[in-house]
Design a protein around this motif. Structure first.
Motif, PDB file in Angstrom:
ATOM      1  N   VAL A   1      -4.108   3.549   1.592  1.00  0.00           N
ATOM      2  CA  VAL A   1      -3.991   3.267   3.285  1.00  0.00           C
ATOM      3  C   VAL A   1      -3.071   4.016   3.770  1.00  0.00           C
ATOM      4  CG1 VAL A   1      -2.441   1.281   3.280  1.00  0.00           C
ATOM      5  CG2 VAL A   1      -4.259   1.138   4.786  1.00  0.00           C
ATOM      6  N   CYS A   2      -2.396   5.057   3.159  1.00  0.00           N
ATOM      7  CA  CYS A   2      -1.411   5.921   3.731  1.00  0.00           C
ATOM      8  C   CYS A   2      -1.933   6.667   4.982  1.00  0.00           C
ATOM      9  CB  CYS A   2      -0.871   7.043   2.653  1.00  0.00           C
ATOM     10  SG  CYS A   2       0.081   6.104   1.607  1.00  0.00           S
ATOM     11  N   PRO A   3      -3.099   7.208   4.968  1.00  0.00           N
ATOM     12  CA  PRO A   3      -3.726   8.064   6.281  1.00  0.00           C
ATOM     13  C   PRO A   3      -3.726   7.052   7.366  1.00  0.00           C
ATOM     14  CG  PRO A   3      -4.991   8.396   4.267  1.00  0.00           C
ATOM     15  CD  PRO A   3      -4.245   7.337   3.932  1.00  0.00           C
ATOM     16  N   GLU A   4      -4.110   5.926   7.305  1.00  0.00           N
ATOM     17  CA  GLU A   4      -4.068   4.830   8.635  1.00  0.00           C
ATOM     18  C   GLU A   4      -2.511   4.944   9.064  1.00  0.00           C
ATOM     19  OE1 GLU A   4      -5.928   4.802   5.737  1.00  0.00           O
ATOM     20  OE2 GLU A   4      -7.989   4.313   6.639  1.00  0.00           O
ATOM     21  N   LEU A   5      -1.610   4.336   7.964  1.00  0.00           N
ATOM     22  CA  LEU A   5      -0.385   4.122   8.160  1.00  0.00           C
ATOM     23  C   LEU A   5       0.304   5.243   8.984  1.00  0.00           C
ATOM     24  CD1 LEU A   5       1.257   2.160   5.341  1.00  0.00           C
ATOM     25  CD2 LEU A   5       0.708   1.215   7.663  1.00  0.00           C
ATOM     26  N   TYR A   6      -0.006   6.561   8.405  1.00  0.00           N
ATOM     27  CA  TYR A   6       0.962   7.710   8.920  1.00  0.00           C
ATOM     28  C   TYR A   6       0.135   8.324  10.146  1.00  0.00           C
ATOM     29  CZ  TYR A   6       3.902   7.327   4.828  1.00  0.00           C
ATOM     30  OH  TYR A   6       4.811   6.944   4.076  1.00  0.00           O
TER      31      TYR A   6
ATOM     32  N   GLY B   1       2.245   3.458  -1.274  1.00  0.00           N
ATOM     33  CA  GLY B   1       3.492   3.373  -1.622  1.00  0.00           C
ATOM     34  C   GLY B   1       3.762   1.946  -2.272  1.00  0.00           C
ATOM     35  N   ARG B   2       5.112   1.432  -1.766  1.00  0.00           N
ATOM     36  CA  ARG B   2       5.332   0.067  -2.276  1.00  0.00           C
ATOM     37  C   ARG B   2       4.812  -1.061  -0.974  1.00  0.00           C
ATOM     38  NH1 ARG B   2       9.960   0.721  -6.086  1.00  0.00           N
ATOM     39  NH2 ARG B   2       8.768   1.658  -7.723  1.00  0.00           N
TER      40      ARG B   2
ATOM     41  N   THR C   1       6.786   5.713  13.151  1.00  0.00           N
ATOM     42  CA  THR C   1       6.525   6.462  11.917  1.00  0.00           C
ATOM     43  C   THR C   1       7.704   6.483  10.823  1.00  0.00           C
ATOM     44  OG1 THR C   1       5.224   7.461  13.589  1.00  0.00           O
ATOM     45  CG2 THR C   1       5.430   8.671  11.507  1.00  0.00           C
ATOM     46  N   PRO C   2       9.094   6.776  11.493  1.00  0.00           N
ATOM     47  CA  PRO C   2       9.961   6.810  10.253  1.00  0.00           C
ATOM     48  C   PRO C   2      10.027   5.299   9.863  1.00  0.00           C
ATOM     49  CG  PRO C   2      11.048   7.608  12.580  1.00  0.00           C
ATOM     50  CD  PRO C   2       9.495   7.293  12.568  1.00  0.00           C
ATOM     51  N   ARG C   3      10.012   4.297  10.664  1.00  0.00           N
ATOM     52  CA  ARG C   3      10.147   3.050   9.697  1.00  0.00           C
ATOM     53  C   ARG C   3       9.145   2.754   8.794  1.00  0.00           C
ATOM     54  NH1 ARG C   3      12.142  -1.555  10.168  1.00  0.00           N
ATOM     55  NH2 ARG C   3      10.421  -2.599  10.525  1.00  0.00           N
ATOM     56  N   ILE C   4       7.923   3.086   9.189  1.00  0.00           N
ATOM     57  CA  ILE C   4       6.753   3.152   8.292  1.00  0.00           C
ATOM     58  C   ILE C   4       7.111   3.910   7.014  1.00  0.00           C
ATOM     59  CG2 ILE C   4       4.415   3.660   7.850  1.00  0.00           C
ATOM     60  CD1 ILE C   4       3.649   1.452   9.679  1.00  0.00           C
ATOM     61  N   MET C   5       7.599   5.159   7.227  1.00  0.00           N
ATOM     62  CA  MET C   5       7.971   6.156   5.992  1.00  0.00           C
ATOM     63  C   MET C   5       8.798   5.172   5.242  1.00  0.00           C
ATOM     64  SD  MET C   5       8.037   9.715   7.293  1.00  0.00           S
ATOM     65  CE  MET C   5       6.554  10.541   7.908  1.00  0.00           C
TER      66      MET C   5
ATOM     67  N   LEU D   1       7.523   6.224  -0.341  1.00  0.00           N
ATOM     68  CA  LEU D   1       6.304   6.851  -1.131  1.00  0.00           C
ATOM     69  C   LEU D   1       6.912   7.785  -2.215  1.00  0.00           C
ATOM     70  CD1 LEU D   1       3.849   8.704   1.308  1.00  0.00           C
ATOM     71  CD2 LEU D   1       3.410   7.228  -0.604  1.00  0.00           C
ATOM     72  N   GLU D   2       8.231   7.899  -2.009  1.00  0.00           N
ATOM     73  CA  GLU D   2       9.072   8.822  -2.953  1.00  0.00           C
ATOM     74  C   GLU D   2       9.005   7.976  -4.432  1.00  0.00           C
ATOM     75  OE1 GLU D   2      10.494   7.291  -0.454  1.00  0.00           O
ATOM     76  OE2 GLU D   2      12.238   6.056  -1.144  1.00  0.00           O
TER      77      GLU D   2
END
Ligand SMILES: Nc1ncnc2c1ncn2[C@@H]1O[C@H](COP(=O)(O)OP(=O)(O)O)[C@@H](O)[C@H]1O
Ligand SMILES: [Mg+2]
Length: 411
Positions: free
Chosen positions: A62-67, A224-225, A42-46, A51-52
């Motif tokens: 696709v953020c919901p799937e990643l997070y 995000g990016r 999770t932190p690595r994906i973040m 996203l900032e």
């Protein structure tokens, strides 16, 4: 007395040294094991998504799937982040589908982009990305950007989308992208501006989707990016050892794709600028996919040409003499039809630079001596539309010939 003090000092120093070494060794061991086996998904994906930076990012679909860990980074690639200059990561979905996570740019390019945003949008020099939402001139910014990319199309490396001959076609082009969204119009427009500035790949993947038969990766979404696409196979550049008849299958599909990108869309043509065997992958069914859609020139074929386009209704045939992969974006943009994709496809199959189909096996050459002639005609002749159609027929015929595809597999 002095000896005793000296001995004590020596002992203390030794003790300190040991403690220091133990702490260092423990620290290194801990860091290495966390890096290799630890659950840092999770932190690595973040960290990867950044996203900032939103709304100056590609979007959040696709953020919901990643997070929620529906998409998990492949562990063997977890450590690659440190060395991964190309910014490509691999992962799996919960349903075991392999995916590719792409940042679409090098880190230094993203940094440079971020450092210019405030000035670009006429905001205070220390502005935050969120302040972009207050900007009022979004539509003009997008037209201005496309216009800019169009005015300097020959700049290398090209960044962002080139749409020609007129920038105002952009809103018709991106209609499918905006229609896919149900959210906030302002942030969608800034996302669009960001993608058109950094890398238009997610936009192109939604305009010519795999689900409509285009040979491009299935689009998963953006967060995000990061862009998420399906893993579509191995690069042709790493498949040069396969049997020759399989290369012939790839060749047929490359020619089909060149024709499709030129003719299949009702309104636009897509001229690919980065034709290379690294950018085409093949799966176990020998289906091919064009995976790198950063450098594409989009041409609107339905414009009303003004006085600035006197030759619009003429075809442009590649007229650059000399070897190597060269082309004139300027000429492609002032003619309604150009044979660029066809020439580039033939160059990949038969040009000077490790051609896919050469050497043609002797047995094949004896069976079909005109095949080599047709490939040469495609490289150097002046009616590539006719030659490619002939090549498509000849290859289809060859792929049905037992002597070429049959048991005596020719390499
Ligand atoms: N959808 C995909 N399926 C399989 N491999 C991919 C996919 N997208 C990227 N890759 C791999 O990542 C590499 C780099 O991706 P690419 O989009 O070509 O970026 P670059 O701009 O760095 O060339 C490709 O050469 C390919 O090996
Ligand atoms: Mg590439």
């Amino acid at each position: 007395m002095n000896d005793k003090i000296y001995q004590k000092m020596l002992l203390r120093r030794r003790f300190c040294k040991r403690v220091f070494l133990m702490v260092t060794a423990f620290g290194l061991f801990f860091y290495a094991s966390v890096l290799l086996f630890g659950d840092l998904k999770t932190p690595r994906i973040m960290h990867l998504t950044e996203l900032e930076t939103c709304p100056a990012c590609y979007g959040i679909s696709v953020c919901p799937e990643l997070y929620s860990n529906q998409i998990i980074l492949e562990s063997s690639h977890r450590w690659m982040g440190i060395f991964n200059a190309k910014n490509i990561y691999y992962g799996f979905t919960k349903s075991n589908r392999r995916v590719v996570l792409k940042k679409l740019s090098h880190d230094w390019e993203l940094k440079e982009f971020d450092s210019k945003i405030c000035k670009e949008w006429h905001l205070k020099h220390n502005c935050k990305p969120i302040h972009l939402l207050n900007a009022s001139n979004m539509n003009e910014k997008i037209i201005e950007l496309v216009q800019y990319n169009l005015s300097f199309p020959d700049m290398e490396p090209r960044k962002g989308l080139v749409l020609c001959p007129y920038a105002y076609s952009i809103y018709d082009l991106v209609q499918p992208v905006l229609n896919n969204k149900k959210s906030n119009y302002r942030s969608d427009m800034i996302n669009l501006w960001t993608m058109l500035s950094i890398n238009p790949e997610p936009v192109i993947l939604q305009i010519i989707p795999k689900s409509h038969g285009w040979p491009v990766p299935a689009y998963g979404g953006v967060c995000g990016r990061i862009e998420v696409v399906a893993y579509e196979g191995e690069s042709l550049s790493s498949l040069l050892h396969v049997a020759w008849h399989r290369k012939l299958k790839y060749a047929k599909k490359i020619l089909d794709a060149a024709m499709d990108f030129t003719f299949k869309h009702d309104r636009f043509r897509f001229y690919f600028m980065d034709w290379s065997l690294d950018n085409i992958v093949a799966n176990e069914k020998d289906e091919i996919t064009f995976i790198d859609l950063e450098d594409v020139i989009v041409l609107d074929k339905h414009i009303s040409p003004g006085k600035d386009l006197p030759d619009w209704y003429r075809r442009y045939t590649r007229d650059i003499i000399g070897s190597g992969f060269t082309f004139s974006v300027e000429n492609m943009c002032i003619h309604h039809l150009s044979d660029h994709n066809l020439w580039a496809a033939c160059y990949l199959l038969a040009g000077d630079d490790s051609p896919l189909l050469y050497p043609i096996p002797k047995e094949v050459h004896t069976l079909r001596p005109h095949f080599h002639r047709l490939l040469e005609e495609c490289l150097h002749g002046d009616d590539r539309f006719r030659t490619v159609t002939k090549l498509q027929h000849v290859i289809t015929d060859m792929l049905m010939d037992e002597k070429i595809v049959g048991f005596g597999v020719i390499r």
